[in-house]
Enzyme design. Structure first.
Site, PDB file in Angstrom:
ATOM      1  N   THR A   1     -12.765 -10.083  -3.856  1.00 17.21           N
ATOM      2  CA  THR A   1     -13.257 -10.087  -5.097  1.00 17.21           C
ATOM      3  C   THR A   1     -14.435 -10.306  -5.413  1.00 17.21           C
ATOM      4  O   THR A   1     -15.124 -10.070  -6.287  1.00 17.21           O
ATOM      5  CB  THR A   1     -11.861 -11.175  -5.686  1.00 17.21           C
ATOM      6  OG1 THR A   1     -12.181 -11.894  -5.461  1.00 17.21           O
ATOM      7  CG2 THR A   1     -10.808 -10.792  -5.761  1.00 17.21           C
TER       8      THR A   1
ATOM      9  N   PRO B   1     -18.103 -12.457 -10.298  1.00 16.62           N
ATOM     10  CA  PRO B   1     -16.602 -11.610  -9.405  1.00 16.62           C
ATOM     11  C   PRO B   1     -15.463 -11.593 -10.312  1.00 16.62           C
ATOM     12  O   PRO B   1     -15.340 -12.628 -11.255  1.00 16.62           O
ATOM     13  CB  PRO B   1     -16.571 -12.563  -8.069  1.00 16.62           C
ATOM     14  CG  PRO B   1     -16.645 -13.847  -8.536  1.00 16.62           C
ATOM     15  CD  PRO B   1     -17.522 -13.652  -9.461  1.00 16.62           C
ATOM     16  N   LEU B   2     -15.423 -10.543 -10.522  1.00 15.36           N
ATOM     17  CA  LEU B   2     -13.993  -9.633 -11.333  1.00 15.36           C
ATOM     18  C   LEU B   2     -12.984 -10.306 -10.644  1.00 15.36           C
ATOM     19  O   LEU B   2     -12.220  -9.014 -10.199  1.00 15.36           O
ATOM     20  CB  LEU B   2     -14.146  -8.633 -12.440  1.00 15.36           C
ATOM     21  CG  LEU B   2     -15.530  -8.899 -13.039  1.00 15.36           C
ATOM     22  CD1 LEU B   2     -15.561  -7.314 -14.133  1.00 15.36           C
ATOM     23  CD2 LEU B   2     -14.967  -9.800 -14.560  1.00 15.36           C
ATOM     24  N   HIS B   3     -12.636 -11.325 -10.456  1.00 17.53           N
ATOM     25  CA  HIS B   3     -11.262 -11.599  -9.495  1.00 17.53           C
ATOM     26  C   HIS B   3     -10.183 -10.523  -9.735  1.00 17.53           C
ATOM     27  O   HIS B   3      -9.244  -9.710  -9.383  1.00 17.53           O
ATOM     28  CB  HIS B   3     -10.639 -12.960  -9.024  1.00 17.53           C
ATOM     29  CG  HIS B   3     -11.481 -13.083  -9.354  1.00 17.53           C
ATOM     30  ND1 HIS B   3     -12.502 -13.484  -7.772  1.00 17.53           N
ATOM     31  CD2 HIS B   3     -12.532 -15.319  -9.851  1.00 17.53           C
ATOM     32  CE1 HIS B   3     -12.938 -14.807  -7.514  1.00 17.53           C
ATOM     33  NE2 HIS B   3     -13.386 -15.426  -8.933  1.00 17.53           N
ATOM     34  N   ASP B   4      -9.545 -10.855 -11.211  1.00 13.05           N
ATOM     35  CA  ASP B   4      -7.738 -10.274 -11.288  1.00 13.05           C
ATOM     36  C   ASP B   4      -8.111  -9.492 -11.462  1.00 13.05           C
ATOM     37  O   ASP B   4      -6.959  -8.280 -11.649  1.00 13.05           O
ATOM     38  CB  ASP B   4      -7.379 -11.617 -12.670  1.00 13.05           C
ATOM     39  CG  ASP B   4      -7.707 -12.718 -12.046  1.00 13.05           C
ATOM     40  OD1 ASP B   4      -7.897 -13.833 -13.027  1.00 13.05           O
ATOM     41  OD2 ASP B   4      -7.353 -13.129 -10.988  1.00 13.05           O
TER      42      ASP B   4
END
Ligand code: RIB
Ligand code: CA
Length: 316
Positions: free
Chosen positions: A198, A243-246
């Site tokens: 991510t 950070p676009l984790h999901d």
């Protein structure tokens, strides 16, 4: 052969990145059928995560989406939240109106159990985007659902990237390591999106402006959320962007070829205070421990953001 959308339950603690993930899912009915959204305490307390989930569904124009409130604290520990990252509301950045979409009366854990018992075996994928408390509670309360789960695709953990809430642990796992241990030992097919991947899905000016240039309310909100959300990572890591984790979880369901990883053994530290919540990933296969997770290490970031922008552009 016609492709049928995957039936999913999104378990979430919104959080700006959860919000983008939910918008991506709701904008992709040909790929995923969202049976329900279950809120859990995490980034902010449960009253806010369930409210935020309802706000996001309304923003997507999907007011018929069922939103359930789940566990308000981890299995055995006190709740740790992340207002320092997401702001007091959990969706800081733009001003958001209160939702009119009603909260379902049924507890999220009961919804998860009932859905898995009703739907055909191996037809429902669970997509946890926060601490694993709801999922583990459902497994403890109704072990019969475990073999009925098609797959669990979750955001959590870290190995080469190490921790973001302690030197050793990633937030979702750290908040409820006992719940994570139950899920990682459940035997269910696991796909894990750790910080290792991510942190390669980073926004930047061009990518944020592409959301804003959509000229829609969802596009504007995503741009404002990521503008707010990125400041934590920029200060901490000196990285450009958030950070676009999901959203990696939902993007995987839509286009798995965007991601690369290894099928390895991953176990959870639940006793050491120093490394509590660490995902001990046997990336180099130095143990005989059986592989239990597809642990992702890389993403095609350009392809990820192209997909995200295109799908968010469908909303509003
Ligand atoms: O560590 C990142 C994870 O913790 C993301 O899911 C974010 O929303 C927070 O829940
Ligand atoms: Ca989350």
């Amino acid at each position: 052969m016609t492709k049928h959308p995957r039936k999913i339950i999104i378990d979430t603690d919104p959080g700006q990145d959860d919000a983008v993930a939910i918008l991506l899912a709701l904008a992709s009915p040909e790929d995923v059928e969202v049976l329900g959204i279950t809120a859990v305490a995490g980034n902010v307390p449960l009253p806010l995560t369930q409210k935020n989930a309802r706000i996001i569904c309304e923003l997507a124009g999907k007011a018929q989406t069922k939103v359930f409130a789940g566990c308000d604290r981890p299995l055995v520990r006190s709740l740790v939240t992340a207002e320092h990252v997401h702001g007091k509301t959990g969706l800081d950045g733009p001003q958001m109106a209160d939702p009119t979409l009603p909260l379902q009366d049924q507890h999220a854990v009961d919804f998860i159990i009932e859905t898995l018992r009703r739907e055909p075996a191996h037809s429902v994928t669970l997509c946890p985007l926060g601490p694993l408390t709801n999922i583990a509670t459902a497994m403890q309360r109704a072990p019969d659902i475990i073999p009925r789960i098609q797959q669990i695709v979750l955001m959590g953990g870290a190995y080469f990237e190490v921790g973001n809430i302690t030197p050793a642990a990633e937030f979702n796992i750290y908040v409820d390591p006992e719940a994570a241990e139950i899920v990682f030992k459940s035997g269910v097919s696991l796909v894990v999106m750790p910080l290792d991947v991510t942190h390669k899905a980073l926004t930047n000016r061009k990518r944020v402006e592409a959301f804003r240039a959509l000229g829609t309310e969802p596009g504007r909100m995503v741009a404002e959320w990521t503008d707010f959300f990125e400041r934590f990572d920029m200060q901490k890591y000196g990285s450009e962007g958030a950070p676009l984790h999901d959203p990696c979880v939902i993007a995987y369901l839509i286009d798995p070829a965007l991601f690369q990883g290894r099928h390895i053994n991953v176990e959870i530290e639940t006793t050491s205070e120093l490394t509590l919540g660490m995902t001990v990933a046997d990336w180099w296969g130095v143990t005989e421990r059986p592989a239990n997770a597809l642990f992702m290490g890389n993403v095609d970031a350009e392809g990820f953001f192209a997909l995200l922008t295109d799908r968010i552009g469908r909303l509003g």
